[in-house]
Design a protein around this motif. Structure first.
Motif, mmCIF file in Angstrom:
data_model
loop_
_atom_site.group_PDB
_atom_site.id
_atom_site.type_symbol
_atom_site.label_atom_id
_atom_site.label_comp_id
_atom_site.label_asym_id
_atom_site.label_seq_id
_atom_site.Cartn_x
_atom_site.Cartn_y
_atom_site.Cartn_z
ATOM 1 N N LYS A 173 3.224 3.923 -1.963
ATOM 2 C CA LYS A 173 3.050 5.058 -1.045
ATOM 3 C C LYS A 173 2.593 4.597 0.343
ATOM 4 C CE LYS A 173 -1.602 6.843 -1.867
ATOM 5 N NZ LYS A 173 -2.365 8.019 -2.261
ATOM 6 N N TYR A 174 2.078 3.373 0.430
ATOM 7 C CA TYR A 174 1.698 2.791 1.723
ATOM 8 C C TYR A 174 2.793 1.867 2.260
ATOM 9 C CZ TYR A 174 -2.773 4.563 0.234
ATOM 10 O OH TYR A 174 -3.768 5.391 -0.204
ATOM 11 N N GLY A 175 3.905 1.805 1.543
ATOM 12 C CA GLY A 175 5.038 1.006 1.987
ATOM 13 C C GLY A 175 5.058 -0.414 1.470
ATOM 14 N N THR A 176 4.143 -0.766 0.553
ATOM 15 C CA THR A 176 4.022 -2.155 0.092
ATOM 16 C C THR A 176 4.536 -2.329 -1.331
ATOM 17 O OG1 THR A 176 2.121 -2.532 1.524
ATOM 18 C CG2 THR A 176 2.419 -4.069 -0.293
ATOM 19 N N ILE A 177 5.423 -3.296 -1.464
ATOM 20 C CA ILE A 177 5.940 -3.688 -2.771
ATOM 21 C C ILE A 177 5.549 -5.148 -2.974
ATOM 22 C CG2 ILE A 177 8.009 -4.027 -4.181
ATOM 23 C CD1 ILE A 177 7.383 -1.055 -3.488
ATOM 24 N N GLY A 178 4.986 -5.446 -4.120
ATOM 25 C CA GLY A 178 4.605 -6.816 -4.443
ATOM 26 C C GLY A 178 5.636 -7.443 -5.359
ATOM 27 N N ILE A 179 5.851 -8.732 -5.172
ATOM 28 C CA ILE A 179 6.768 -9.446 -6.055
ATOM 29 C C ILE A 179 6.211 -10.824 -6.384
ATOM 30 C CG2 ILE A 179 8.791 -8.256 -5.112
ATOM 31 C CD1 ILE A 179 9.553 -10.926 -3.759
ATOM 32 N N VAL A 180 6.712 -11.352 -7.463
ATOM 33 C CA VAL A 180 6.451 -12.740 -7.832
ATOM 34 C C VAL A 180 7.802 -13.421 -7.946
ATOM 35 C CG1 VAL A 180 5.587 -14.282 -9.636
ATOM 36 C CG2 VAL A 180 4.309 -12.213 -9.057
ATOM 37 N N LYS A 181 7.886 -14.594 -7.343
ATOM 38 C CA LYS A 181 9.070 -15.444 -7.485
ATOM 39 C C LYS A 181 8.558 -16.847 -7.744
ATOM 40 C CE LYS A 181 13.472 -16.524 -7.331
ATOM 41 N NZ LYS A 181 14.399 -16.064 -8.355
ATOM 42 N N GLY A 182 8.810 -17.342 -8.949
ATOM 43 C CA GLY A 182 8.263 -18.647 -9.317
ATOM 44 C C GLY A 182 6.747 -18.575 -9.311
ATOM 45 N N ASP A 183 6.110 -19.496 -8.592
ATOM 46 C CA ASP A 183 4.642 -19.503 -8.536
ATOM 47 C C ASP A 183 4.101 -18.812 -7.290
ATOM 48 O OD1 ASP A 183 5.447 -21.383 -6.669
ATOM 49 O OD2 ASP A 183 3.952 -22.876 -7.249
ATOM 50 N N LYS A 184 4.950 -18.074 -6.563
ATOM 51 C CA LYS A 184 4.540 -17.417 -5.316
ATOM 52 C C LYS A 184 4.459 -15.916 -5.491
ATOM 53 C CE LYS A 184 4.655 -21.288 -3.036
ATOM 54 N NZ LYS A 184 3.483 -22.108 -3.152
ATOM 55 N N LYS A 185 3.403 -15.347 -4.918
ATOM 56 C CA LYS A 185 3.248 -13.893 -4.858
ATOM 57 C C LYS A 185 3.474 -13.472 -3.414
ATOM 58 C CE LYS A 185 -0.137 -13.507 -8.550
ATOM 59 N NZ LYS A 185 -1.499 -13.133 -8.897
ATOM 60 N N ASP A 196 -12.992 9.554 12.413
ATOM 61 C CA ASP A 196 -14.089 9.684 11.451
ATOM 62 C C ASP A 196 -13.877 8.872 10.178
ATOM 63 O OD1 ASP A 196 -15.467 11.450 13.118
ATOM 64 O OD2 ASP A 196 -14.364 13.176 12.321
ATOM 65 N N SER A 197 -12.806 8.092 10.132
ATOM 66 C CA SER A 197 -12.506 7.324 8.927
ATOM 67 C C SER A 197 -11.832 6.015 9.305
ATOM 68 C CB SER A 197 -11.562 8.133 8.025
ATOM 69 O OG SER A 197 -11.103 7.344 6.954
ATOM 70 N N ARG A 198 -12.084 4.966 8.509
ATOM 71 C CA ARG A 198 -11.380 3.709 8.765
ATOM 72 C C ARG A 198 -10.064 3.654 7.995
ATOM 73 N NH1 ARG A 198 -10.599 -0.801 6.385
ATOM 74 N NH2 ARG A 198 -11.190 -0.974 4.247
ATOM 75 N N LYS A 199 -9.794 4.690 7.212
ATOM 76 C CA LYS A 199 -8.541 4.736 6.459
ATOM 77 C C LYS A 199 -7.456 5.342 7.341
ATOM 78 C CE LYS A 199 -10.703 4.900 1.982
ATOM 79 N NZ LYS A 199 -10.911 5.608 0.747
ATOM 80 N N PRO A 200 -6.383 4.597 7.546
ATOM 81 C CA PRO A 200 -5.330 5.112 8.420
ATOM 82 C C PRO A 200 -4.433 6.124 7.732
ATOM 83 C CG PRO A 200 -4.682 3.001 7.539
ATOM 84 C CD PRO A 200 -6.094 3.256 7.056
ATOM 85 N N GLU A 201 -3.834 6.969 8.552
ATOM 86 C CA GLU A 201 -2.729 7.795 8.094
ATOM 87 C C GLU A 201 -1.511 6.905 8.262
ATOM 88 O OE1 GLU A 201 -0.094 11.169 10.103
ATOM 89 O OE2 GLU A 201 -2.214 11.689 9.958
ATOM 90 N N VAL A 202 -0.931 6.516 7.171
ATOM 91 C CA VAL A 202 0.168 5.562 7.215
ATOM 92 C C VAL A 202 1.458 6.282 7.584
ATOM 93 C CG1 VAL A 202 1.561 3.957 5.854
ATOM 94 C CG2 VAL A 202 -0.914 4.015 5.564
ATOM 95 N N ALA A 203 2.085 5.773 8.617
ATOM 96 C CA ALA A 203 3.395 6.267 9.026
ATOM 97 C C ALA A 203 4.318 5.066 9.112
ATOM 98 C CB ALA A 203 3.291 6.964 10.378
ATOM 99 N N PHE A 204 5.472 5.178 8.495
ATOM 100 C CA PHE A 204 6.417 4.076 8.584
ATOM 101 C C PHE A 204 6.942 3.999 10.002
ATOM 102 C CE2 PHE A 204 7.335 4.825 3.837
ATOM 103 C CZ PHE A 204 6.248 4.049 3.491
ATOM 104 N N GLY A 205 7.036 2.778 10.489
ATOM 105 C CA GLY A 205 7.544 2.552 11.833
ATOM 106 C C GLY A 205 9.008 2.169 11.795
ATOM 107 N N ASP A 206 9.520 1.863 12.986
ATOM 108 C CA ASP A 206 10.938 1.506 13.041
ATOM 109 C C ASP A 206 11.199 0.193 13.774
ATOM 110 O OD1 ASP A 206 10.487 2.263 15.657
ATOM 111 O OD2 ASP A 206 11.878 3.953 15.628
ATOM 112 N N ASN A 207 10.101 -0.538 14.097
ATOM 113 C CA ASN A 207 10.332 -1.822 14.755
ATOM 114 C C ASN A 207 9.179 -2.785 14.522
ATOM 115 O OD1 ASN A 207 8.524 -1.919 17.307
ATOM 116 N ND2 ASN A 207 9.413 0.139 17.335
#
Length: 184
Positions: free
Chosen positions: A73-85, A99-110
């Motif tokens: 939901k924040y745009g992040t997908i994790g993967i493992v390939k071999g021994d790398k994450k 009033d918060s350090r939590k951002p409103e996440v908006a997908f960008g375009d560049n």
């Protein structure tokens, strides 16, 4: 001339080719790029891409050894390939509520806007994959060579958006021997 390939896992270059084949941009970003210029091997590889989370999954599902979607939901997908994450995040343009350090996440375009949201210019560096073209809109390489910590945006805005960046500033001072520029 610095040989980037020496510091980048072969699977990361393969990943770049997979995204390029599908007409998506993808870049290695942040601390791992900084570490390349410091000629240090990194264990933390972050990527940013023009692909949305579902498109990321579609590109890597037959290539990665495993995929996790906890940050989708924040745009992040994790993967493992071999021994790398690897973490692959859609371009973002975070907006912070004062009033918060939590951002409103908006997908960008560049890529440049994605780099602007980074903590310091030395972490606002990117290497486009698979071409290994350096993207440095905030002069992070100059700051890296000068061992200077500077924020990509006005320091009062950057630190107000995320006060933990102040702690990161001191950590980089201690770990890397860098010093903040005067306004920072």
């Amino acid at each position: 001339m610095l040989k980037f390939e020496k510091f980048i896992p072969a699977s990361a270059l393969e990943l770049g080719a997979l995204f390029e084949k599908r007409n998506f941009q993808i870049s290695l970003v942040g601390g791992s790029v900084r570490d390349i210029f410091l000629q240090k091997k990194s264990s933390d590889y972050d990527f940013t891409t023009s692909a949305n989370p579902d498109e990321i999954i579609d590109v890597v599902e037959n290539w990665a050894d495993s995929i996790w979607t906890i940050g989708k939901k924040y745009g992040t997908i994790g993967i493992v390939k071999g021994d790398k994450k690897y973490e692959i995040t859609t371009f973002r343009a975070d907006n912070y509520d004062e009033d918060s350090r939590k951002p409103e996440v908006a997908f960008g375009d560049n890529l440049e806007d994605d780099l602007k949201r980074r903590d310091f210019t030395v972490n606002a560096l990117a290497l486009r994959l698979p071409s290994l073209e350096l993207v440095d809109p905030y002069h992070g390489l100059d700051d890296l060579l000068a061992k200077t910590l500077r924020t990509p945006t006005a320091p009062e805005v950057s630190f107000s958006d995320d006060p933990l960046r102040i702690m990161r500033l001191f950590r980089f001072m201690a770990q890397l021997g860098f010093m903040p520029e005067a306004s920072t």
